[in-house]
Design a protein around this motif. Structure first.
Motif, PDB file in Angstrom:
ATOM      1  N   ARG A 209       0.801  -1.208   0.000  1.00  0.00           N
ATOM      2  CA  ARG A 209       0.000   0.000   0.000  1.00  0.00           C
ATOM      3  C   ARG A 209       0.843   1.271   0.000  1.00  0.00           C
ATOM      4  NH1 ARG A 209      -4.940  -0.411  -0.187  1.00  0.00           N
ATOM      5  NH2 ARG A 209      -5.264   1.764   0.422  1.00  0.00           N
ATOM      6  N   TYR A 210       2.090   1.135  -0.417  1.00  0.00           N
ATOM      7  CA  TYR A 210       2.959   2.278  -0.633  1.00  0.00           C
ATOM      8  C   TYR A 210       3.574   2.160  -2.027  1.00  0.00           C
ATOM      9  CZ  TYR A 210       2.922   3.431   4.381  1.00  0.00           C
ATOM     10  OH  TYR A 210       2.548   3.784   5.656  1.00  0.00           O
ATOM     11  N   LEU A 211       3.832   3.297  -2.652  1.00  0.00           N
ATOM     12  CA  LEU A 211       4.515   3.309  -3.937  1.00  0.00           C
ATOM     13  C   LEU A 211       5.986   3.659  -3.737  1.00  0.00           C
ATOM     14  CD1 LEU A 211       1.950   5.177  -6.248  1.00  0.00           C
ATOM     15  CD2 LEU A 211       2.356   2.713  -6.069  1.00  0.00           C
TER      16      LEU A 211
ATOM     17  N   TRP B  48       5.464   6.586  -1.053  1.00  0.00           N
ATOM     18  CA  TRP B  48       4.221   7.351  -1.157  1.00  0.00           C
ATOM     19  C   TRP B  48       3.071   6.484  -0.670  1.00  0.00           C
ATOM     20  CZ3 TRP B  48       3.874  12.434  -2.833  1.00  0.00           C
ATOM     21  CH2 TRP B  48       2.582  12.947  -2.957  1.00  0.00           C
TER      22      TRP B  48
ATOM     23  N   LEU C 198      -0.568   5.254  -0.179  1.00  0.00           N
ATOM     24  CA  LEU C 198      -1.791   5.321  -0.960  1.00  0.00           C
ATOM     25  C   LEU C 198      -2.981   5.621  -0.059  1.00  0.00           C
ATOM     26  CD1 LEU C 198      -1.272   2.218  -3.266  1.00  0.00           C
ATOM     27  CD2 LEU C 198      -0.842   4.618  -3.814  1.00  0.00           C
TER      28      LEU C 198
ATOM     29  N   SER D 238      -9.045   4.002  -1.946  1.00  0.00           N
ATOM     30  CA  SER D 238      -9.363   4.019  -3.375  1.00  0.00           C
ATOM     31  C   SER D 238     -10.845   4.262  -3.605  1.00  0.00           C
ATOM     32  CB  SER D 238      -8.950   2.698  -4.020  1.00  0.00           C
ATOM     33  OG  SER D 238      -9.656   1.623  -3.427  1.00  0.00           O
TER      34      SER D 238
END
Length: 290
Positions: free
Chosen positions: A179-181, A214, A216, A219
């Motif tokens: 869940r992170y970029l 980053w 997230l 959604s």
């Protein structure tokens, strides 16, 4: 008899003078040898490589290697000077001279010494708001003689991680978490042996390298549909329900087309307008990484 000797001596002088004159004329009349333009020009060589590859004058060995001349690799490792990044050559300061002297001496004593350089690395993983990320995975890979070695670590609750007690020329770091970029600031490559390299790194446990991921957000629901709609060209909007793709007066997405007539011209232009209702928005591309 005396007259004959004088005549013989004059003859020898004349013959010698004639020979010298012929030799001088031959040299002066010979064409000068000019370098051919077809001969390949030597490729430019790096200043340090050019200096190191040239034959070493034994009388200047002490100057080139300084106090490290003649020492074994084991002895040299004990005398390794403080290393700092320096892309300047020739060296300008005493500290820079010392680094180059030690580096040259080590290369003579052990051609593989760069891959035996002690490596310590201290890092910290944070999100886009600079908040520490605990439990992130960090992949580490470093070069060794004949290949690479690697290790995987987890960050502490404060986002920190470290590795010590290994040897190599350089190390690569890649951080990630679900869940992170991971972007450009979530990875890096660091040099430990070549202080003249642009990415030469001096480890500092009090100043860890920061890697940013980053996080997230929640959604939004996604809908996929294909619609075929006849749009008038008078600018009247047609609304579409984003959940079903059907035309609806209460639709959240509307399209309108306006035809722009050009007086005296056979050409006409069209303007398409798309609107998102009820606080909606339309995403556009950006030069930013995220």
């Amino acid at each position: 008899m005396k007259t004959w000797r004088i005549i013989f001596a004059l003859a020898v002088v004349i013959v010698a003078a004639f020979g010298i004159w012929r030799l001088t004329m031959r040299q002066s009349s010979a064409p000068a040898v000019m370098p051919s333009s077809s001969q390949p020009t030597p490729a430019p060589v790096d200043a340090e490589e050019s200096a190191d590859e040239s034959p070493i004058d034994p009388a200047k060995t002490i100057e080139r290697l300084g106090p490290y001349a003649g020492l074994s690799a084991h002895e040299l490792w004990k005398l390794r000077p403080p290393m700092r990044k320096s892309e300047v050559y020739p060296p300008k300061t005493a500290a820079q001279f010392a680094m180059w002297q030690w580096w040259r001496a080590m290369r003579q004593a052990d051609g593989n010494f760069e891959h035996k350089t002690p490596i310590e690395f201290y890092g910290k993983v944070v999100d886009q708001n600079n908040q520490p990320i605990g439990g992130a995975t960090v992949n580490l890979q470093w070069s060794i003689i004949g290949g690479t070695d690697n290790r995987t670590l987890k960050t502490e609750s404060d986002g920190r991680f470290s590795i010590t007690g290994i040897q190599g020329k350089g190390i690569s770091v890649y951080a990630f978490k679900s869940r992170y970029l991971t972007g450009l600031r979530g990875k890096g490559s660091y040099e430990y042996a070549g202080f003249y390299e642009h990415n030469f790194h001096v480890p500092d446990p009090n100043n860890p390298v920061v890697f940013q991921l980053w996080k997230l957000g929640e959604s939004e629901p996604m809908y996929k549909w294909i619609a075929s709609v006849d749009l008038s060209v008078d600018g009247k909007p047609t609304s579409v329900d984003i959940k079903t793709g059907r035309i609806s007066s209460a639709g959240e997405l509307s399209f309108s087309v306006m035809r722009d007539e050009q007086p005296g011209s056979r050409q006409s232009g069209y303007t398409l307008t798309v609107r998102a209702a009820n606080g909606g928005g339309i995403a556009t591309s950006s030069d930013e990484e995220f």
